[in-house]
Design a protein around this motif. Structure first.
Motif, short mmCIF file in Angstrom:
data_model
loop_
_atom_site.label_atom_id
_atom_site.label_comp_id
_atom_site.label_asym_id
_atom_site.label_seq_id
_atom_site.Cartn_x
_atom_site.Cartn_y
_atom_site.Cartn_z
N ARG A 34 4.81 25.14 -47.79
CA ARG A 34 4.31 23.77 -47.94
C ARG A 34 3.48 23.41 -46.72
O ARG A 34 3.94 23.55 -45.58
CB ARG A 34 5.47 22.78 -48.11
N THR A 35 2.27 22.96 -46.94
CA THR A 35 1.39 22.58 -45.84
C THR A 35 1.63 21.13 -45.46
O THR A 35 1.82 20.26 -46.32
CB THR A 35 -0.09 22.78 -46.21
N VAL A 36 1.63 20.87 -44.16
CA VAL A 36 1.89 19.54 -43.65
C VAL A 36 0.84 19.18 -42.61
O VAL A 36 0.53 19.98 -41.73
CB VAL A 36 3.33 19.43 -43.08
N ALA A 37 0.29 17.99 -42.73
CA ALA A 37 -0.74 17.51 -41.81
C ALA A 37 -0.38 16.11 -41.35
O ALA A 37 0.60 15.52 -41.79
CB ALA A 37 -2.11 17.52 -42.50
N LEU A 38 -1.19 15.56 -40.46
CA LEU A 38 -0.92 14.21 -39.98
C LEU A 38 -0.93 13.21 -41.13
O LEU A 38 -0.13 12.28 -41.18
CB LEU A 38 -1.95 13.81 -38.92
N THR A 39 -1.84 13.42 -42.08
CA THR A 39 -1.90 12.62 -43.30
C THR A 39 -2.11 13.60 -44.45
O THR A 39 -2.23 14.81 -44.23
CB THR A 39 -3.05 11.61 -43.27
N THR A 40 -2.22 13.10 -45.65
CA THR A 40 -2.46 13.99 -46.78
C THR A 40 -3.96 14.16 -47.06
O THR A 40 -4.33 14.75 -48.08
CB THR A 40 -1.76 13.46 -48.05
N ALA A 41 -4.80 13.69 -46.16
CA ALA A 41 -6.25 13.90 -46.31
C ALA A 41 -6.56 15.37 -46.05
O ALA A 41 -5.91 16.03 -45.24
CB ALA A 41 -7.02 13.02 -45.34
N PRO A 42 -7.56 15.93 -46.72
CA PRO A 42 -7.90 17.34 -46.52
C PRO A 42 -8.26 17.65 -45.07
O PRO A 42 -8.81 16.79 -44.36
CB PRO A 42 -9.11 17.55 -47.44
#
Length: 201
Positions: A34-42
């Motif tokens: 599962r990929t995780v970023a600061l937000t769900t923006a690409p």
């Protein structure tokens, strides 16, 4: 076997080559990546790959329940040019406190150094002086080798994605058994043809 997911941190300029061996083989044996970023923006990797994150970093709260099997932090230009990725280092602290392994490679090791997570753990990176520039207090624990595991923390330099994956597999313990882990490393790191037979026997 049901396995908790593996979380792969993604952010603009992340080094896409550094985690591919680990995530590919973890997925092959049944881990959900599962990929995780600061937000769900690409976000866009340093190699131009556009990734749509599965979830935002704020949704990862290991103290509130199952945190997954592993958190992987790849390198990125942003680790050295801004404080934008500091929240990922703080999340790594929470994962380690919850007993969940964390793997950091390349610039992510500098992020962990700034967070104080390398002060009391054996670790490695691209170069000792690279981490020294962070002002951290763990210089005496630096190890000149391809990858290091100290308890739940795995570190590696940018040229060692295969060794990084080897340490991750070894820490999780359910990817390759016995001599097959060594054979996997010899095949993908050393191009040893004899290792192929062992790996597939």
């Amino acid at each position: 076997m049901s396995r908790k997911p593996v979380y792969l941190a993604v952010y603009d300029t992340f080094a896409d080559w550094e985690t591919g061996h680990a995530t590919a083989w973890l997925a092959r044996v049944g881990y959900e990546i599962r990929t995780v970023a600061l937000t769900t923006a690409p976000v866009t990797s340093i190699g131009g790959l556009r990734v749509q994150p599965d979830l935002a970093l704020g949704e990862l709260r290991p103290e509130d329940g199952p945190a997954g099997s592993l958190l992987i932090l790849p390198g990125a230009d942003l680790w050295d040019t801004s404080e934008d990725l500091a929240p990922f280092a703080r999340t790594a602290r929470a994962f380690l406190a919850a007993g969940v392994p964390v793997g950091a490679i390349c610039g992510a090791t500098a992020g962990l150094a700034r967070e104080g997570l390398l002060d009391d753990r054996a670790h490695t990176s691209g170069a000792a002086m690279y981490l020294a520039a962070t002002g951290y207090k763990g210089g005496e624990r630096y190890v000149e080798t391809d990858a290091v595991t100290d308890g739940d923390l795995i570190t590696a330099g940018p040229t060692e994605p295969v060794a990084f994956a080897r340490e991750i597999f070894g820490r999780l313990g359910d990817v390759f058994e016995g001599e097959k882990l060594d054979a996997w490393y010899r095949l993908f790191h050393d191009s040893d043809p004899a290792a192929y037979e062992t790996l597939n026997s």
